[in-house]
Write an enzyme that holds these catalytic residues in place. Structure first.
Site, PDB file in Angstrom:
ATOM      1  N   CYS A  90       0.784  -1.122  -0.051  1.00  7.49           N
ATOM      2  CA  CYS A  90      -0.083  -0.017   0.105  1.00  7.49           C
ATOM      3  C   CYS A  90       0.895   1.220  -0.052  1.00  7.49           C
ATOM      4  O   CYS A  90       1.933   1.109   0.445  1.00  7.49           O
ATOM      5  CB  CYS A  90      -0.978   0.057   1.231  1.00  7.49           C
ATOM      6  N   ASP A  91       0.102   2.370  -0.414  1.00  9.20           N
ATOM      7  CA  ASP A  91       1.120   3.481  -0.544  1.00  9.20           C
ATOM      8  C   ASP A  91      -0.052   4.747  -0.493  1.00  9.20           C
ATOM      9  O   ASP A  91      -1.217   4.651  -1.188  1.00  9.20           O
ATOM     10  CB  ASP A  91       2.031   3.749  -1.550  1.00  9.20           C
ATOM     11  N   SER A  92       0.285   5.847   0.357  1.00  9.62           N
ATOM     12  CA  SER A  92      -0.854   6.737   0.470  1.00  9.62           C
ATOM     13  C   SER A  92      -0.232   8.273   0.144  1.00  9.62           C
ATOM     14  O   SER A  92       0.806   8.689   0.490  1.00  9.62           O
ATOM     15  CB  SER A  92      -1.457   6.872   1.856  1.00  9.62           C
TER      16      SER A  92
END
Length: 223
Positions: A90-92
């Site tokens: 994941c990456d935000s």
């Protein structure tokens, strides 16, 4: 007796993502990737030109997931690592006025970010990438797929003193967008439009959909 849940690997160092999964019944093996994010972004910019914030989030999520998957398949002496698992990266990224923001580099940047955000709204994009590394005899598909969840966040009108005090806690320096919904930054978020778990760092509804695409029911990964 109920079957044991399928092995699940989280390729992220985020305590919030780990807590979100555990509260939803998934107890993952955590393996953090060694991806050079700046190099990944630079290579993508050279190949494709300017990236939209949601594309950037998905690009980095995929890079992290693939790095973790490769490390697991190579058997790099990772103690207690599952040999057959579902891997999630994941990456935000926070989008504000068309600009993308990750973790602030330092306190000064965090203060300036909050002065821009206060009283306004931004969009938190979280890229999710899932790789099915389960063995063939365990139902593995070898699939690799991803998607982005986006949630609008409305920020309170903080005073300069409130901003300074919040940044002094150190929390804004550890998270994308320089804020949390589930921590010390909670009082400074007046509302959201979309999935709240996505703001914490991982969209549970989207993860359920990705798992379904590889033939895995939610109950198969929870205990």
């Amino acid at each position: 007796m109920p079957e044991s849940p399928l092995s699940f690997v989280l390729g992220s160092s985020s305590p919030a993502r780990l807590t979100t999964l555990r509260r939803a019944g998934i107890d993952p093996f955590v393996l953090v990737s060694d991806v050079d994010e700046d190099a990944v972004v630079a290579q993508a910019l050279q190949a494709y030109g300017e990236l939209a914030p949601d594309d950037l989030a998905l690009l980095l999520a995929r890079a992290k997931c693939e790095a973790v998957s490769s490390a697991l398949l190579a058997g790099d002496g990772i103690e207690d690592a599952p040999e057959s698992a579902l891997v999630l990266g994941c990456d935000s990224v926070l989008e504000l006025d068309g600009q993308m923001h990750g973790k602030p580099a330092d306190a000064a940047e965090a203060v300036e970010r909050w002065r821009q955000m206060r009283g306004r709204s931004g969009v938190l994009h979280t890229g999710h990438w899932l790789i099915d590394d389960r063995a063939d005899d365990a139902g593995g598909t070898g699939a690799t797929l991803g998607a982005v969840a986006s949630t609008t966040v409305h920020f309170a009108k903080l005073t300069d003193e409130e901003i300074d005090a919040y940044v002094a806690t150190g929390e804004p320096l550890r998270v994308a967008g320089a804020f949390t919904l589930d921590g010390l930054g909670g009082p400074f978020v007046t509302g959201i439009e979309g999935d709240p778990s996505n703001v914490i760092g991982l969209s549970l509804p989207l993860l359920r959909e990705l798992l379904a695409e590889v033939g895995v029911a939610w109950a198969q990964v929870t205990s």
